[in-house]
Design a protein around this motif. Structure first.
Motif, PDB file in Angstrom:
ATOM      1  N   VAL A 247     -50.332   8.129 -12.240  1.00 24.61           N
ATOM      2  CA  VAL A 247     -49.825   7.270 -11.747  1.00 24.61           C
ATOM      3  C   VAL A 247     -48.278   7.081 -11.682  1.00 24.61           C
ATOM      4  O   VAL A 247     -47.771   6.855 -12.563  1.00 24.61           O
ATOM      5  N   GLU A 248     -47.520   6.800 -10.360  1.00 21.56           N
ATOM      6  CA  GLU A 248     -46.225   6.219 -10.243  1.00 21.56           C
ATOM      7  C   GLU A 248     -46.054   4.872  -9.967  1.00 21.56           C
ATOM      8  O   GLU A 248     -46.247   4.443  -8.455  1.00 21.56           O
ATOM      9  N   LEU A 249     -45.958   4.104 -10.966  1.00 17.60           N
ATOM     10  CA  LEU A 249     -45.930   2.613 -10.568  1.00 17.60           C
ATOM     11  C   LEU A 249     -44.613   2.349 -10.189  1.00 17.60           C
ATOM     12  O   LEU A 249     -43.659   2.191 -11.031  1.00 17.60           O
ATOM     13  N   GLN A 250     -44.193   2.274  -8.974  1.00 15.75           N
ATOM     14  CA  GLN A 250     -43.076   1.921  -8.356  1.00 15.75           C
ATOM     15  C   GLN A 250     -43.201   0.416  -7.631  1.00 15.75           C
ATOM     16  O   GLN A 250     -44.038   0.179  -6.861  1.00 15.75           O
ATOM     17  N   ILE A 251     -42.303  -0.060  -8.015  1.00  9.67           N
ATOM     18  CA  ILE A 251     -42.202  -1.686  -7.431  1.00  9.67           C
ATOM     19  C   ILE A 251     -40.742  -1.812  -6.657  1.00  9.67           C
ATOM     20  O   ILE A 251     -39.665  -1.674  -7.298  1.00  9.67           O
ATOM     21  N   VAL A 252     -40.777  -2.118  -5.423  1.00  6.57           N
ATOM     22  CA  VAL A 252     -39.772  -2.158  -4.646  1.00  6.57           C
ATOM     23  C   VAL A 252     -39.638  -3.578  -4.045  1.00  6.57           C
ATOM     24  O   VAL A 252     -40.458  -3.917  -3.217  1.00  6.57           O
ATOM     25  N   ALA A 253     -38.502  -4.268  -4.447  1.00  9.76           N
ATOM     26  CA  ALA A 253     -38.186  -5.568  -3.916  1.00  9.76           C
ATOM     27  C   ALA A 253     -36.975  -5.433  -2.834  1.00  9.76           C
ATOM     28  O   ALA A 253     -36.166  -4.445  -2.734  1.00  9.76           O
ATOM     29  N   SER A 254     -37.377  -6.099  -1.424  1.00  7.66           N
ATOM     30  CA  SER A 254     -36.178  -6.055  -0.354  1.00  7.66           C
ATOM     31  C   SER A 254     -36.589  -7.236   0.486  1.00  7.66           C
ATOM     32  O   SER A 254     -37.356  -8.111   0.194  1.00  7.66           O
TER      33      SER A 254
ATOM     34  N   HIS B 232     -32.469  -2.492  -1.458  1.00  2.00           N
ATOM     35  CA  HIS B 232     -33.547  -2.880  -2.246  1.00  2.00           C
ATOM     36  C   HIS B 232     -33.271  -2.532  -3.777  1.00  2.00           C
ATOM     37  O   HIS B 232     -32.561  -1.899  -4.268  1.00  2.00           O
ATOM     38  N   PHE B 233     -34.161  -3.131  -4.525  1.00  2.00           N
ATOM     39  CA  PHE B 233     -34.330  -2.785  -5.991  1.00  2.00           C
ATOM     40  C   PHE B 233     -35.598  -2.071  -6.343  1.00  2.00           C
ATOM     41  O   PHE B 233     -36.498  -2.524  -6.233  1.00  2.00           O
ATOM     42  N   LEU B 234     -35.379  -0.956  -7.131  1.00  2.00           N
ATOM     43  CA  LEU B 234     -36.524  -0.078  -7.711  1.00  2.00           C
ATOM     44  C   LEU B 234     -36.615  -0.565  -8.874  1.00  2.00           C
ATOM     45  O   LEU B 234     -35.915  -0.321  -9.784  1.00  2.00           O
ATOM     46  N   TRP B 235     -37.882  -0.842  -9.518  1.00  2.00           N
ATOM     47  CA  TRP B 235     -38.377  -0.646 -10.691  1.00  2.00           C
ATOM     48  C   TRP B 235     -39.530   0.514 -10.798  1.00  2.00           C
ATOM     49  O   TRP B 235     -40.559   0.443 -10.279  1.00  2.00           O
TER      50      TRP B 235
END
Length: 446
Positions: free
Chosen positions: A236-243, A345-348
């Motif tokens: 799993v690629e847990l990608q959290i993108v805030a925008s 955007h911000f990627l975690w």
């Protein structure tokens, strides 16, 4: 005396020079740096001729294979800019599951060709990225948490050295240069004209989960993501993108999106692997909640590219970290509060803990990856948005292990991207293969 290709070399002041220079940078913020000549090679022989010409005229060389190249490391004042984006041949051997691919081949194009033949390679997440720079810097692509950074799947390379000699390098032939090629990125001291790649069977099931939360949930989401980081299934690629908006989902308000691809042998395995992501403490506040849905590469590429439109201006930076949520949250709040409009955007990314890697220049990574992408259209907004990424991560430097080269901003914020031992070895190998410093090093480092 080596000659440059007729009609595809442009000295400064020539008609076509500025177009040739500017088109080597996908970022619309073309650097104000001007090489003496831009050379557009179409094959290995022309690369040899260009390198020998540079040596005869004591020119330093910057090499470009294509793709995003946010910082434009290859565009320098003076010397030669060698554009190898036209070296895009691709030969796939389905029996041995190997391929020989030119540096100008698009990663998404390669992925599509392989998919149709039941094969797979951890190509980059964005359309338009060419494999040359992508593989040299490490290569964080689809299913890389399982298959490793893509440079681990580079079996060998065909290169042109600083003196214009063509070599094949691998674990048995010039192993020190092979070691350096896998992780040195834009500071590699030769020109790659072909990569020899290990391929994999296409995963039987590709799917993803999707959760969209209001930005106000940040205080709960990021500490939860940090707490489960070691538990996330490597498939799993847990990608959290805030925008500030999620146009693809019809959401015109600040949001945090968890879009997590999964690769598995069955839908039951995929669903089980994603189940952890349904435990978010604010799950009931999600405006969209899809625990699992089948997907494919075309759908993923389309979703990713909504955050990376062509023709826009970009300012990026990144960091690896193993800091705690308590240590990270002040910086994350500042990032969210100062974020420019979408598509910034911000990627975690939950990346590690990672397995033992091969012995190669790529040598620095950590549990969590944070990346900021300032994205805007109008040059008049350069002052307002251009330093958002760098300035925010500069305030968090005390928490970083280092950076990865894919989203580097070394010219404006130097930071480690390899261990001290690897950097010392890179310098030693450079002194052997490029003693005169024919190829540019990384920006921010002499």
């Amino acid at each position: 005396m080596a000659d440059l290709p007729d009609g595809r070399h442009f000295f400064r002041g020539d008609d076509g020079y500025e177009q040739a220079r500017a088109q080597t940078v996908w970022n619309a913020r073309t650097p104000e740096r001007y090489p003496d000549v831009v050379v557009q090679a179409v094959d290995a022989d022309e690369v040899v001729a260009a390198v020998r010409y540079a040596a005869q005229h004591d020119m330093r060389i910057g090499v470009r294979s294509g793709g995003h190249s946010w910082a434009g490391n290859h565009v320098r004042d003076g010397g030669m800019l060698l554009d190898v984006s036209r070296l895009d041949d691709c030969v796939i051997d389905t029996d041995t599951r190997t391929a020989v691919v030119g540096p100008g081949m698009g990663g998404s194009v390669l992925a599509g060709r392989l998919d149709r033949q039941g094969l797979f390679f951890p190509a980059g997440h964005c359309k338009g990225v060419r494999i040359g720079g992508y593989l040299l810097q490490g290569g964080y692509g689809w299913n890389s948490r399982v298959l490793g950074p893509a440079c681990e799947s580079v079996l060998g390379l065909d290169v042109v050295t600083a003196d214009g000699e063509r070599l094949h390098i691998d674990a048995e032939h010039h192993p020190d240069l092979y070691w350096a090629a896998r992780g040195s990125g834009p500071g590699f001291f030769a020109v790659v004209v072909a990569f020899h790649l290990r391929l994999y069977p296409r995963p039987p099931v590709c799917g993803s989960s999707l959760y969209v939360y209001p930005m106000a949930c940040a205080e709960e989401i990021y500490p939860w993501a940090r707490a489960i980081s070691a538990e996330v299934d490597r498939r799993v690629e847990l990608q959290i993108v805030a925008s500030r908006a999620v146009p693809g989902a019809g959401i015109d308000s600040p949001s945090i999106v968890l879009a997590s691809p999964v690769f598995a042998d069955s839908e039951a395995e995929a669903t089980a692997a994603l189940a952890l992501l349904d435990t978010c403490p604010v799950r009931d506040r999600a405006s969209i909640a899809v625990p699992y849905a089948p997907s494919d590469l075309d759908t993923w590429y389309a979703g990713v590219m909504s955050n990376y439109p062509t023709g826009y201006r970009y300012g990026t930076d990144n960091m690896w970290t193993s800091a705690t949520a308590d240590e990270l949250m002040p910086g994350i709040h500042r990032i969210l509060e100062t974020m420019p409009p979408h598509p910034a955007h911000f990627l975690w990314l939950n990346w590690g803990p990672s397995p033992q890697r091969q012995d190669m220049a790529y040598s620095l990574e950590d549990e969590i990856y944070l990346a900021l992408y300032g994205v805007w259209r109008d040059a008049a907004d350069d002052d307002a948005h251009g330093d958002w990424a760098r300035s925010n991560l500069a305030t968090m430097e005390h928490l970083q292990t280092g950076v990865q080269l894919a989203d580097e901003n070394l010219g404006r914020r130097p930071a480690p991207f390899a261990t001290d031992a690897a950097m010392a070895e890179l310098d030693r190998v450079r002194s052997v293969y490029d003693p005169a410093g024919r190829f540019h090093s990384w920006m921010g480092r002499v």
